[in-house]
Design a protein around this motif. Structure first.
Motif, PDB file in Angstrom:
ATOM      1  N   VAL A 212       0.852  -1.185   0.000  1.00  0.00           N
ATOM      2  CA  VAL A 212       0.000   0.000   0.000  1.00  0.00           C
ATOM      3  C   VAL A 212       0.890   1.238   0.000  1.00  0.00           C
ATOM      4  CG1 VAL A 212      -1.709   1.328   1.296  1.00  0.00           C
ATOM      5  CG2 VAL A 212      -1.929  -1.154   1.112  1.00  0.00           C
ATOM      6  N   ALA A 213       0.674   2.099  -0.962  1.00  0.00           N
ATOM      7  CA  ALA A 213       1.498   3.295  -1.132  1.00  0.00           C
ATOM      8  C   ALA A 213       0.668   4.546  -0.874  1.00  0.00           C
ATOM      9  CB  ALA A 213       2.087   3.332  -2.546  1.00  0.00           C
ATOM     10  N   PRO A 214       0.669   5.044   0.363  1.00  0.00           N
ATOM     11  CA  PRO A 214      -0.090   6.267   0.638  1.00  0.00           C
ATOM     12  C   PRO A 214       0.605   7.494   0.060  1.00  0.00           C
ATOM     13  CG  PRO A 214       0.413   5.020   2.653  1.00  0.00           C
ATOM     14  CD  PRO A 214       1.288   4.494   1.565  1.00  0.00           C
ATOM     15  N   GLY A 215      -0.192   8.483  -0.264  1.00  0.00           N
ATOM     16  CA  GLY A 215       0.347   9.801  -0.539  1.00  0.00           C
ATOM     17  C   GLY A 215       0.375  10.607   0.749  1.00  0.00           C
TER      18      GLY A 215
ATOM     19  N   PHE B 130      -7.746  15.468  -6.002  1.00  0.00           N
ATOM     20  CA  PHE B 130      -8.796  15.657  -5.008  1.00  0.00           C
ATOM     21  C   PHE B 130      -8.589  16.907  -4.175  1.00  0.00           C
ATOM     22  CE2 PHE B 130     -10.441  11.403  -5.805  1.00  0.00           C
ATOM     23  CZ  PHE B 130     -11.779  11.546  -5.486  1.00  0.00           C
ATOM     24  N   GLY B 131      -7.428  17.519  -4.273  1.00  0.00           N
ATOM     25  CA  GLY B 131      -7.199  18.800  -3.628  1.00  0.00           C
ATOM     26  C   GLY B 131      -7.025  18.751  -2.129  1.00  0.00           C
ATOM     27  N   ARG B 132      -6.651  17.607  -1.569  1.00  0.00           N
ATOM     28  CA  ARG B 132      -6.461  17.497  -0.129  1.00  0.00           C
ATOM     29  C   ARG B 132      -5.570  16.309   0.196  1.00  0.00           C
ATOM     30  NH1 ARG B 132      -9.315  13.183   1.929  1.00  0.00           N
ATOM     31  NH2 ARG B 132     -11.042  12.359   0.645  1.00  0.00           N
ATOM     32  N   PHE B 133      -5.086  16.263   1.436  1.00  0.00           N
ATOM     33  CA  PHE B 133      -4.356  15.103   1.924  1.00  0.00           C
ATOM     34  C   PHE B 133      -5.342  13.990   2.289  1.00  0.00           C
ATOM     35  CE2 PHE B 133      -0.294  17.351   3.669  1.00  0.00           C
ATOM     36  CZ  PHE B 133       0.027  17.735   2.379  1.00  0.00           C
ATOM     37  N   ALA B 134      -4.829  12.759   2.356  1.00  0.00           N
ATOM     38  CA  ALA B 134      -5.655  11.637   2.794  1.00  0.00           C
ATOM     39  C   ALA B 134      -5.911  11.710   4.291  1.00  0.00           C
ATOM     40  CB  ALA B 134      -4.967  10.318   2.473  1.00  0.00           C
ATOM     41  N   GLU B 135      -7.057  11.255   4.703  1.00  0.00           N
ATOM     42  CA  GLU B 135      -7.290  10.999   6.114  1.00  0.00           C
ATOM     43  C   GLU B 135      -6.769   9.593   6.430  1.00  0.00           C
ATOM     44  OE1 GLU B 135      -8.243  13.141   8.273  1.00  0.00           O
ATOM     45  OE2 GLU B 135      -8.556  14.661   6.712  1.00  0.00           O
ATOM     46  N   PRO B 136      -6.176   9.397   7.610  1.00  0.00           N
ATOM     47  CA  PRO B 136      -5.651   8.064   7.945  1.00  0.00           C
ATOM     48  C   PRO B 136      -6.667   6.951   7.725  1.00  0.00           C
ATOM     49  CG  PRO B 136      -4.883   9.649   9.549  1.00  0.00           C
ATOM     50  CD  PRO B 136      -5.843  10.386   8.651  1.00  0.00           C
ATOM     51  N   ALA B 137      -7.933   7.213   8.049  1.00  0.00           N
ATOM     52  CA  ALA B 137      -8.960   6.173   7.910  1.00  0.00           C
ATOM     53  C   ALA B 137      -9.096   5.700   6.473  1.00  0.00           C
ATOM     54  CB  ALA B 137     -10.303   6.685   8.418  1.00  0.00           C
ATOM     55  N   GLU B 138      -8.826   6.563   5.496  1.00  0.00           N
ATOM     56  CA  GLU B 138      -8.948   6.169   4.092  1.00  0.00           C
ATOM     57  C   GLU B 138      -7.838   5.194   3.700  1.00  0.00           C
ATOM     58  OE1 GLU B 138     -10.987   9.983   1.977  1.00  0.00           O
ATOM     59  OE2 GLU B 138      -8.997  10.323   2.831  1.00  0.00           O
ATOM     60  N   ILE B 139      -6.667   5.378   4.260  1.00  0.00           N
ATOM     61  CA  ILE B 139      -5.555   4.465   4.006  1.00  0.00           C
ATOM     62  C   ILE B 139      -5.779   3.149   4.743  1.00  0.00           C
ATOM     63  CG2 ILE B 139      -3.065   4.143   4.267  1.00  0.00           C
ATOM     64  CD1 ILE B 139      -2.918   7.292   4.128  1.00  0.00           C
ATOM     65  N   VAL B 140      -6.220   3.263   5.982  1.00  0.00           N
ATOM     66  CA  VAL B 140      -6.486   2.072   6.793  1.00  0.00           C
ATOM     67  C   VAL B 140      -7.531   1.182   6.137  1.00  0.00           C
ATOM     68  CG1 VAL B 140      -7.420   1.284   9.003  1.00  0.00           C
ATOM     69  CG2 VAL B 140      -5.765   3.164   8.941  1.00  0.00           C
ATOM     70  N   ALA B 141      -8.544   1.779   5.553  1.00  0.00           N
ATOM     71  CA  ALA B 141      -9.606   0.994   4.906  1.00  0.00           C
ATOM     72  C   ALA B 141      -9.050   0.118   3.789  1.00  0.00           C
ATOM     73  CB  ALA B 141     -10.687   1.922   4.360  1.00  0.00           C
ATOM     74  N   THR B 142      -8.068   0.622   3.065  1.00  0.00           N
ATOM     75  CA  THR B 142      -7.445  -0.169   2.004  1.00  0.00           C
ATOM     76  C   THR B 142      -6.678  -1.350   2.593  1.00  0.00           C
ATOM     77  OG1 THR B 142      -7.261   1.775   0.578  1.00  0.00           O
ATOM     78  CG2 THR B 142      -5.824  -0.088   0.076  1.00  0.00           C
ATOM     79  N   VAL B 143      -5.917  -1.091   3.654  1.00  0.00           N
ATOM     80  CA  VAL B 143      -5.168  -2.170   4.317  1.00  0.00           C
ATOM     81  C   VAL B 143      -6.123  -3.254   4.804  1.00  0.00           C
ATOM     82  CG1 VAL B 143      -3.673  -2.735   6.272  1.00  0.00           C
ATOM     83  CG2 VAL B 143      -3.295  -0.616   4.978  1.00  0.00           C
ATOM     84  N   MET B 144      -7.205  -2.842   5.427  1.00  0.00           N
ATOM     85  CA  MET B 144      -8.155  -3.815   5.977  1.00  0.00           C
ATOM     86  C   MET B 144      -8.833  -4.619   4.874  1.00  0.00           C
ATOM     87  SD  MET B 144      -9.760  -1.646   9.142  1.00  0.00           S
ATOM     88  CE  MET B 144     -10.569  -3.062   9.905  1.00  0.00           C
ATOM     89  N   MET B 145      -9.142  -3.981   3.763  1.00  0.00           N
ATOM     90  CA  MET B 145      -9.739  -4.720   2.655  1.00  0.00           C
ATOM     91  C   MET B 145      -8.803  -5.807   2.150  1.00  0.00           C
ATOM     92  SD  MET B 145      -9.613  -5.111  -0.902  1.00  0.00           S
ATOM     93  CE  MET B 145      -8.840  -3.616  -1.525  1.00  0.00           C
ATOM     94  N   LEU B 146      -7.520  -5.491   2.031  1.00  0.00           N
ATOM     95  CA  LEU B 146      -6.553  -6.456   1.524  1.00  0.00           C
ATOM     96  C   LEU B 146      -6.349  -7.625   2.480  1.00  0.00           C
ATOM     97  CD1 LEU B 146      -3.929  -3.948   0.101  1.00  0.00           C
ATOM     98  CD2 LEU B 146      -5.420  -5.446  -1.241  1.00  0.00           C
ATOM     99  N   CYS B 147      -6.594  -7.395   3.767  1.00  0.00           N
ATOM    100  CA  CYS B 147      -6.422  -8.438   4.778  1.00  0.00           C
ATOM    101  C   CYS B 147      -7.708  -9.193   5.070  1.00  0.00           C
ATOM    102  CB  CYS B 147      -5.903  -7.828   6.084  1.00  0.00           C
ATOM    103  SG  CYS B 147      -4.279  -7.077   5.953  1.00  0.00           S
TER     104      CYS B 147
END
Length: 246
Positions: free
Chosen positions: A185-188, A207-224
């Motif tokens: 997973v490669a966060p910006g 998208f004009g903004r930084f990611a919220e941690p929860a958006e990155i976490v959701a990807t990790v959880m989906m993969l697991c």
């Protein structure tokens, strides 16, 4: 609390704050037992463990330097002794060297590679036998944009993260036979606590903004999770289109 990860045991390296903390809390809320690794005891680790328990989860500290194989072996053995198994590994430990390339010492060069790449090697080798005994599992290597879109003064980090992406594909091929999927997973840029000032041209992110941690976490959880079991060897960019746009 749901039970999507009920009975699962998760080790998150470099997990005392920021994305590590967010992942621990989110997995705990889905029923998992969490081991949070940090190199040393520190207030952030205690705060993360308390936050996980407040979310209704079980959490233990896993103190140890991921670059020391003997320490890693003892750490993983202690987790398995405590919880009886290990199902998911998130290689999240990282350190940075921020200097122009010609000013780097060899120690500066080696530090990010040792923590990011060697650490993932040690932790994965130590964890996989327990995953095999559990019938399979998931590994997520936390990469970053620098491994794919370098910026000035971050050459060691770019090299370490690019190497981690290659290791991910190699492990995905070898470990599929053991029912273990491996992804990167490669966060910006994200809204996390930083050790120093960080300037970034927000107009580069569609998208004009930084990611919220929860958006990155959701990807990790989906993969697991059960919906990600057939996804392996992939690099998943979570950056609001920044990588695509550069």
């Amino acid at each position: 609390m749901s039970d999507a990860f009920a009975g699962k045991v998760i080790l998150i390296t470099g997990g005392a704050r920021n994305l590590g903390r967010a992942m621990g809390i989110a997995f705990a809320a889905e029923g998992a037992s969490i081991a949070i690794n940090a190199r040393t005891e520190r207030p952030e680790l205690a705060q993360t463990l308390a936050a996980i328990e407040a979310a209704g989860g079980k959490a233990i500290p896993a103190i140890g330097d991921v670059t020391d194989r003997a320490v890693v072996d003892r750490m993983v053995a202690a987790i398995v002794e405590k919880f009886g198994r290990l199902d998911i590994l998130v290689n999240n430990a990282v350190t940075h060297a921020t200097k122009p390339f010609l000013e780097l010492s060899f120690e500066d060069w080696r530090a990010p590679i040792t923590v990011t790449l060697d650490g993932a090697f040690h932790c994965t080798q130590a964890a996989v036998p327990a995953m095999i005994r559990a019938g399979g599992g998931s590994i997520v290597n936390m990469g970053g944009l620098f491994g794919h879109m370098p910026i000035p003064n971050r050459a060691p980090t770019a090299a370490a993260k690019a190497g981690l992406a290659g290791l991910t594909r190699a492990l995905a091929l070898e470990l599929a036979a053991h029912n273990i999927n491996v992804n990167y997973v490669a966060p910006g840029p994200a809204n996390t606590v930083r050790d120093g000032p960080f300037k970034f041209d927000m107009t580069r992110i569609p998208f004009g903004r930084f990611a919220e941690p929860a958006e990155i976490v959701a990807t990790v959880m989906m993969l697991c999770g059960k919906d990600g079991r057939f996804i392996t060897g992939q690099t998943v960019h979570v950056n609001g289109g920044l990588f695509m746009n550069n």
